[in-house]
Structures are given as C-alpha cells and as structure tokens.
Scaffold this motif. Structure first.
Motif, PDB file in Angstrom:
ATOM      1  N   LYS A 154      85.903  49.041  58.840  1.00 51.10           N
ATOM      2  CA  LYS A 154      86.760  50.724  58.682  1.00 51.10           C
ATOM      3  C   LYS A 154      87.563  51.031  58.541  1.00 51.10           C
ATOM      4  O   LYS A 154      87.903  52.467  57.809  1.00 51.10           O
ATOM      5  CB  LYS A 154      85.936  51.044  60.583  1.00 51.10           C
ATOM      6  N   ASN A 155      88.471  49.915  58.311  1.00 54.03           N
ATOM      7  CA  ASN A 155      90.105  50.416  57.992  1.00 54.03           C
ATOM      8  C   ASN A 155      90.542  49.556  57.404  1.00 54.03           C
ATOM      9  O   ASN A 155      91.300  48.428  58.157  1.00 54.03           O
ATOM     10  CB  ASN A 155      90.593  50.961  59.501  1.00 54.03           C
ATOM     11  N   PRO A 156      90.256  49.318  56.449  1.00 56.23           N
ATOM     12  CA  PRO A 156      90.724  47.700  55.833  1.00 56.23           C
ATOM     13  C   PRO A 156      92.088  47.853  55.300  1.00 56.23           C
ATOM     14  O   PRO A 156      93.330  46.993  54.577  1.00 56.23           O
ATOM     15  CB  PRO A 156      89.814  48.636  54.196  1.00 56.23           C
ATOM     16  N   GLU A 157      92.773  49.202  55.912  1.00 58.78           N
ATOM     17  CA  GLU A 157      94.556  48.895  55.116  1.00 58.78           C
ATOM     18  C   GLU A 157      95.556  49.442  56.597  1.00 58.78           C
ATOM     19  O   GLU A 157      94.990  50.005  57.100  1.00 58.78           O
ATOM     20  CB  GLU A 157      94.790  50.238  54.034  1.00 58.78           C
ATOM     21  N   ILE A 158      96.052  48.687  56.058  1.00 62.17           N
ATOM     22  CA  ILE A 158      97.511  49.472  57.069  1.00 62.17           C
ATOM     23  C   ILE A 158      98.566  50.184  56.211  1.00 62.17           C
ATOM     24  O   ILE A 158      99.097  49.879  54.911  1.00 62.17           O
ATOM     25  CB  ILE A 158      98.195  47.690  57.657  1.00 62.17           C
ATOM     26  N   ILE A 159      98.619  51.482  56.661  1.00 61.64           N
ATOM     27  CA  ILE A 159      99.222  51.960  55.694  1.00 61.64           C
ATOM     28  C   ILE A 159     100.687  52.919  56.532  1.00 61.64           C
ATOM     29  O   ILE A 159     100.969  53.434  57.783  1.00 61.64           O
ATOM     30  CB  ILE A 159      98.366  53.560  55.198  1.00 61.64           C
ATOM     31  N   PHE A 160     101.443  52.219  55.781  1.00 63.84           N
ATOM     32  CA  PHE A 160     102.796  54.057  56.212  1.00 63.84           C
ATOM     33  C   PHE A 160     103.258  54.662  54.945  1.00 63.84           C
ATOM     34  O   PHE A 160     103.672  53.842  53.851  1.00 63.84           O
ATOM     35  CB  PHE A 160     104.082  52.693  56.479  1.00 63.84           C
ATOM     36  N   THR A 161     103.730  55.932  55.862  1.00 60.53           N
ATOM     37  CA  THR A 161     104.091  56.821  54.776  1.00 60.53           C
ATOM     38  C   THR A 161     105.478  57.717  55.299  1.00 60.53           C
ATOM     39  O   THR A 161     105.878  57.867  56.551  1.00 60.53           O
ATOM     40  CB  THR A 161     102.568  57.764  55.028  1.00 60.53           C
ATOM     41  N   LEU A 162     106.113  57.735  54.574  1.00 62.69           N
ATOM     42  CA  LEU A 162     107.368  58.352  55.011  1.00 62.69           C
ATOM     43  C   LEU A 162     107.166  59.310  55.104  1.00 62.69           C
ATOM     44  O   LEU A 162     106.347  60.023  53.831  1.00 62.69           O
ATOM     45  CB  LEU A 162     108.419  58.146  54.035  1.00 62.69           C
ATOM     46  N   THR A 163     107.712  60.388  56.208  1.00 67.73           N
ATOM     47  CA  THR A 163     107.517  61.781  56.296  1.00 67.73           C
ATOM     48  C   THR A 163     108.897  63.216  56.488  1.00 67.73           C
ATOM     49  O   THR A 163     108.446  64.343  56.291  1.00 67.73           O
ATOM     50  CB  THR A 163     106.822  62.039  57.499  1.00 67.73           C
ATOM     51  N   THR A 164     109.991  62.089  56.510  1.00 63.12           N
ATOM     52  CA  THR A 164     111.371  62.918  56.508  1.00 63.12           C
ATOM     53  C   THR A 164     111.745  62.496  55.687  1.00 63.12           C
ATOM     54  O   THR A 164     112.522  60.600  55.432  1.00 63.12           O
ATOM     55  CB  THR A 164     111.812  62.617  57.874  1.00 63.12           C
ATOM     56  N   PRO A 165     112.465  63.259  54.217  1.00 66.03           N
ATOM     57  CA  PRO A 165     113.421  62.691  53.524  1.00 66.03           C
ATOM     58  C   PRO A 165     114.464  61.908  54.081  1.00 66.03           C
ATOM     59  O   PRO A 165     114.746  62.908  55.222  1.00 66.03           O
ATOM     60  CB  PRO A 165     113.119  63.881  52.444  1.00 66.03           C
ATOM     61  N   VAL A 166     114.871  61.186  53.594  1.00 69.20           N
ATOM     62  CA  VAL A 166     115.813  60.980  53.404  1.00 69.20           C
ATOM     63  C   VAL A 166     117.616  61.058  52.605  1.00 69.20           C
ATOM     64  O   VAL A 166     117.356  60.578  51.685  1.00 69.20           O
ATOM     65  CB  VAL A 166     116.684  59.002  53.940  1.00 69.20           C
TER      66      VAL A 166
END
Length: 198
Positions: free
Chosen positions: A101-113
């Motif tokens: 049901k959840n084939p991916e582990i996902i990281f998303t940057l939410t705060t620009p550096v």
C-alpha cells in the motif's frame, strides 16, 4: 520634464529588477548514491541497503556566491530494500513497512535553507522536512552535510535515527520470532545530484 522623469524612473526600476534576478538551478539524483538502514536485535545488529532511490531538487544563487536550497524531494523504493540476513528478513521488512500500500519512503524538504557557502568543503545545515513511511508522515529535522562543485554536483551526506513505532511500524522479526529487532533504526545516506537546467 515630467516625461523625462518618468523615463528615468522606469530605467532605474528596470535596473533594480535585473540586479535582483534570481538564477535557479535544477538537479536530479545521480546513480552513485548509498542509502543504508542499520538496526539492532536481541541476537545481533543487521544492515539493509536501499537499491532504488530517485530524487530532484533546486537551488538559487546569490550575488556573493552562496546558494539557497529551495527544494529536495527523495523517494526510496521499499521493495528494493535488501537485508544482509536474506530473503526472509526482506519479506518481513516489506510486510512491516506495508509496502504493497505504501511502496515508497519519501523525504520532502519543507523549509528552504538560505545562504549556504558554495564549494567542495561541506557545510552542515539543518534540513527541516517531512518523512513518510508506511503511510505515516511526520516532521523531521536532520543535520546534513552539503557541498556543491562547480555549480554542477550537489552532494548530501548524513545520518538520522528514528523509531519505527513513531510510524506505526511493528519492528520485524525473523527465525520464527527468535530474532526480534529493536525499535530504533539509523538511516545513513550519501547522495549526489547533478544539474539539469539553469
């Protein structure tokens, strides 16, 4: 006289806009990456390798040569995770991570550096984003080493420890329940992104 003044203001405004033009570079993950998952158990430590990872990102350049990290998006294919303990542990990992049901582990940057020093020497940044595992998304703040070479290769290296139960994951077992994994795992990563367009 008024017309001349208006023309002068237009020229000044146009010059100001050109002076602050933002130059953006887009990057895509290259194949020479390493992502591993380290864990413990009641018998011995264990290691898994994520074989299929994809990602992209973007930066903008400042006049002083520094850059702003505006976006990073990373996907890890759960069914590509391979354990040093063999296929039984692989299957137990996929089951624990609800891979169907959840084939991916996902990281998303939410705060620009902003204002990261450019160069081959790494700079440690605080990368604030979200991490999605097994259908659960949680905020995460990671210390990451970042460097950039000739505006063309953007590199990241870091290590992050998380608890599986924070993502509603039951730590997997093996050997008919004889081996029980610990709750904490450490994700180690070393990635390079190459420029695609300016």
């Amino acid at each position: 006289m008024k017309s001349l003044k208006k023309i002068s203001l237009v020229i000044i405004a146009a010059f100001a806009m050109s002076a602050t033009t933002v130059v953006e570079s887009k990057y895509v993950l290259s194949k020479n990456y390493t992502v591993t998952i380290l864990g413990t158990s009641n018998l011995h430590s264990w290691n898994e390798t994520v074989e299929m990872v994809s990602g992209d990102g973007s930066v903008t350049w400042n006049e002083d040569g520094s850059f702003n990290l505006g976006a990073i998006h990373l996907k890890m294919e759960v069914h590509s995770i391979k354990s040093d303990m063999g296929s039984i542990m692989n299957n137990n990992t996929y089951k624990a991570l609800k891979a169907d049901k959840n084939p991916e582990i996902i990281f998303t940057l939410t705060t620009p550096v902003n204002s990261i020093k450019a160069g081959t020497a790494s700079t440690t940044i605080s990368a604030k984003g979200t991490l999605s595992i097994a259908g659960v998304t949680r905020p995460i703040d990671m210390n990451v080493k970042v460097s950039i070479q000739d505006h063309t290769v953007l590199s990241f290296e870091g290590s992050q420890t998380i608890k599986m139960t924070d993502y509603n994951i039951s730590p997997p077992t093996a050997l008919f329940g004889t081996l029980k994994t610990g709750d904490e795992i450490t994700i180690n990563f070393k990635t390079n992104f190459t420029v695609t367009a300016n």
